[in-house]
Write an enzyme that holds these catalytic residues in place. Structure first.
Site, PDB file in Angstrom:
ATOM      1  N   ARG A  55      -5.601  -9.284  24.748  1.00 35.46           N
ATOM      2  CA  ARG A  55      -7.296  -8.974  24.409  1.00 35.46           C
ATOM      3  C   ARG A  55      -7.519  -9.365  23.157  1.00 35.46           C
ATOM      4  O   ARG A  55      -6.497  -9.787  22.553  1.00 35.46           O
ATOM      5  CB  ARG A  55      -7.848  -7.613  25.016  1.00 35.46           C
ATOM      6  CG  ARG A  55      -6.804  -6.648  24.672  1.00 35.46           C
ATOM      7  CD  ARG A  55      -6.484  -5.964  23.455  1.00 35.46           C
ATOM      8  NE  ARG A  55      -7.397  -6.108  22.409  1.00 35.46           N
ATOM      9  CZ  ARG A  55      -7.391  -6.353  21.130  1.00 35.46           C
ATOM     10  NH1 ARG A  55      -6.292  -6.767  20.632  1.00 35.46           N
ATOM     11  NH2 ARG A  55      -8.299  -6.134  20.262  1.00 35.46           N
ATOM     12  N   GLY A  56      -8.688  -9.572  22.724  1.00 37.75           N
ATOM     13  CA  GLY A  56      -9.119 -10.236  21.218  1.00 37.75           C
ATOM     14  C   GLY A  56      -9.330 -11.468  21.488  1.00 37.75           C
ATOM     15  O   GLY A  56      -8.827 -12.314  22.290  1.00 37.75           O
ATOM     16  N   ALA A  57     -10.562 -11.985  20.784  1.00 34.05           N
ATOM     17  CA  ALA A  57     -11.289 -13.215  21.466  1.00 34.05           C
ATOM     18  C   ALA A  57     -10.239 -14.315  21.033  1.00 34.05           C
ATOM     19  O   ALA A  57     -10.174 -15.033  22.080  1.00 34.05           O
ATOM     20  CB  ALA A  57     -12.725 -13.290  20.839  1.00 34.05           C
ATOM     21  N   GLN A 187      -8.037   0.983  20.849  1.00 37.23           N
ATOM     22  CA  GLN A 187      -7.226  -0.193  20.307  1.00 37.23           C
ATOM     23  C   GLN A 187      -7.011  -0.098  18.735  1.00 37.23           C
ATOM     24  O   GLN A 187      -6.058  -0.723  18.344  1.00 37.23           O
ATOM     25  CB  GLN A 187      -8.198  -1.386  20.538  1.00 37.23           C
ATOM     26  CG  GLN A 187      -8.162  -1.857  22.178  1.00 37.23           C
ATOM     27  CD  GLN A 187      -9.693  -1.653  22.643  1.00 37.23           C
ATOM     28  OE1 GLN A 187     -10.146  -0.541  22.235  1.00 37.23           O
ATOM     29  NE2 GLN A 187     -10.032  -2.582  23.406  1.00 37.23           N
ATOM     30  N   ASP A 227     -16.424 -11.031  18.649  1.00 41.34           N
ATOM     31  CA  ASP A 227     -16.282 -11.619  20.025  1.00 41.34           C
ATOM     32  C   ASP A 227     -17.151 -12.898  20.547  1.00 41.34           C
ATOM     33  O   ASP A 227     -16.739 -13.669  21.109  1.00 41.34           O
ATOM     34  CB  ASP A 227     -16.080 -10.605  21.235  1.00 41.34           C
ATOM     35  CG  ASP A 227     -15.009  -9.866  21.344  1.00 41.34           C
ATOM     36  OD1 ASP A 227     -13.967 -10.098  22.148  1.00 41.34           O
ATOM     37  OD2 ASP A 227     -14.856  -8.867  20.502  1.00 41.34           O
ATOM     38  N   ASN A 237     -19.201  -7.046  19.054  1.00 41.06           N
ATOM     39  CA  ASN A 237     -18.022  -6.684  18.794  1.00 41.06           C
ATOM     40  C   ASN A 237     -17.569  -5.417  19.535  1.00 41.06           C
ATOM     41  O   ASN A 237     -18.537  -4.887  20.266  1.00 41.06           O
ATOM     42  CB  ASN A 237     -17.796  -6.631  17.347  1.00 41.06           C
ATOM     43  CG  ASN A 237     -16.196  -6.547  16.960  1.00 41.06           C
ATOM     44  OD1 ASN A 237     -15.192  -7.428  17.349  1.00 41.06           O
ATOM     45  ND2 ASN A 237     -15.700  -5.294  16.376  1.00 41.06           N
ATOM     46  N   LYS A 238     -16.402  -5.063  19.476  1.00 38.31           N
ATOM     47  CA  LYS A 238     -15.988  -3.742  20.367  1.00 38.31           C
ATOM     48  C   LYS A 238     -17.228  -2.600  20.090  1.00 38.31           C
ATOM     49  O   LYS A 238     -17.659  -2.440  18.895  1.00 38.31           O
ATOM     50  CB  LYS A 238     -14.633  -3.295  19.886  1.00 38.31           C
ATOM     51  CG  LYS A 238     -14.064  -2.031  20.549  1.00 38.31           C
ATOM     52  CD  LYS A 238     -14.157  -2.390  22.098  1.00 38.31           C
ATOM     53  CE  LYS A 238     -13.354  -3.388  22.323  1.00 38.31           C
ATOM     54  NZ  LYS A 238     -13.257  -3.740  23.900  1.00 38.31           N
TER      55      LYS A 238
END
Length: 329
Positions: A55-57, A187, A227, A237-238
Site C-alpha cells: 500500500r502507499g500510492a 499504518q 494518494d 490522503n489517509k
C-alpha cells in the site's frame, strides 16, 4: 531503506523484480515479522494491491507496473490487463499513471520488465529528490507530525513524507516525530514507527485524537503524503489527514504534502472529482480478528478523506516546493 536484522543492517527496497518474479515486503505482517512474498502471476500481483499486502500510492504504482509487465510477458491483451489492474483500488492515482506508462512504453517497443524496472527506479529517484527539497524545511531540534505511512514501504524506497526526515537526520539535525497511530489499520503505529526505528529517528506514537494536544505545544511542521492531488491542490490522503490540516491551520503550524508528480491528477479539477474508497466494516469493528463493537452496530470506513488545497502550505515534489496555486504540470 535500512532494515535491521540479527546479522546487521541491510538496504532493501519495498518492491522489486528478480528472476521473473515480483517480490515485495508483506506490509500486513509488520512490525512483528519481516516477510518477503513473491509471485510471477500478474493477477496475484494485482490482488496484493487489493488486499493491502502493498500500500502507499507510489508503491502501488510500482507494483502495478510489474503486474502489467508480468501480464504482457504472459501474452495477455494489454487493454484487458490494464482494466483489471486498475480495478484493484480506486483512489491512488499512481496506480493508473503507472499502468498507462507501461502500456505506452511497451506499445513503443520496450521490454515489459525493463519498462517496469525503469519506472520503479524513476519513482525511487523522485522520492530521493523530494527528501532533498523537503529537508530544507526541517531545522535542528524541530518537532514534526506525520500521519499514516508515507515512507519507504509506501514508495519503494526513501518515502515521500519521511524522505525529508531521513535526509535531515542523515545530515545531523536533531528531530522528533509524532506518529499518529492511524486508525483503523494502524499504518502509523505499525509501519511508520517501524521505519523510524530502522533509521534511528527519535519518535513517539500518539493516538489520532491527541493531535490537537501536540499541535498546540511546539510542533513546527506537519508533513503527510498523498494518494491523489487534484489540479486545484485539493488532495486525498489517509482518513484523518483533514483533521490534522484543520488543526494545523488553527494553531499556525505549516502543513506540507510530499508527493511525486505522478500523484497529481490533471483530470481532477478539484477534490470532488477524487473517488474515495470505502473498505470493510470489520476493519473498524474488529481488531486482530476479534470483534470489539456491539453486535448490531454498523461502521462507516472511508479509507481516505479530501483536504482542501487552501489548507496546504506547500507541496514538496521532485521538482521543488510549490504553493497550491502554482502546482507542477
Amino acid at each position: 531503506m535500512k532494515v535491521r536484522t540479527e546479522s546487521g543492517t541491510q538496504e532493501l527496497r519495498a518492491v522489486w523484480f528478480e528472476n521473473g518474479h515480483l517480490r515485495l515486503i508483506d506490509q500486513r505482517r509488520l512490525p512483528q515479522t519481516l516477510s518477503i512474498v513473491e509471485t510471477a502471476d500478474w493477477r496475484r500481483a494485482t490482488e496484493m494491491i487489493r488486499d493491502m499486502t502493498v500500500r502507499g500510492a507510489p508503491a502501488i504504482g510500482i507494483t502495478a507496473a510489474y503486474a502489467m509487465a508480468l501480464a504482457l510477458r504472459a501474452g495477455e491483451d494489454a487493454a484487458t490487463a490494464a482494466t483489471y489492474v486498475k480495478s484493484a483500488r480506486p483512489t491512488a492515482y499512481d496506480l493508473f499513471y503507472a499502468v498507462d506508462r507501461i502500456v505506452a512504453a511497451c506499445a513503443a517497443g520496450a521490454d515489459p520488465a525493463a519498462a517496469a524496472n525503469a519506472y520503479a527506479d524513476e519513482i525511487v529517484e523522485k522520492c530521493r529528490a523530494i527528501g532533498l527539497h523537503g529537508a530544507r524545511l526541517i531545522t535542528d531540534g524541530m518537532k514534526v507530525m506525520t500521519h499514516c505511512n508515507a515512507g519507504a514501504l509506501a514508495t519503494g524506497d526513501w518515502g515521500t513524507a519521511l524522505a525529508p526526515l531521513r535526509v535531515a537526520h542523515d545530515e545531523g539535525r536533531r528531530l522528533f516525530v509524532y506518529v499518529s497511530e492511524t486508525r483503523p489499520r494502524l499504518q502509523g503505529m505499525q509501519l511508520t514507527a517501524w521505519e523510524l526505528v530502522q533509521e534511528g529517528i527519535d519518535h513517539a506514537i500518539i493516538p489520532d485524537g491527541a493531535s490537537a494536544r501536540y499541535l498546540s505545544d511546539g510542533v513546527g511542521l506537519v508533513i503527510t503524503g498523498a494518494d491523489r492531488i487534484a489540479a486545484n491542490g485539493d488532495f486525498a490522503n489517509k482518513i484523518g489527514t483533514l483533521d490534522k490540516a484543520i488543526l494545523a491551520r488553527h494553531f499556525g503550524v505549516p502543513f506540507y504534502v510530499a508527493a511525486p508528480v505522478s500523484t497529481f491528477d490533471p483530470n481532477a479539477a478539484n477534490g470532488q472529482a477524487i473517488p474515495i474508497e470505502y473498505r470493510a466494516e470489520e476493519e473498524v469493528t474488529c481488531l486482530a480478528g476479534q470483534r470489539l463493537a456491539p453486535t448490531g452496530s454498523r461502521a462507516l470506513n472511508p479509507s481516505f478523506d479530501v483536504t482542501p488545497g487552501e489548507l496546504v502550505t506547500g507541496f514538496i515534489t521532485e521538482r521543488g516546493i510549490f504553493p497550491p496555486g502554482h502546482l507542477p504540470a
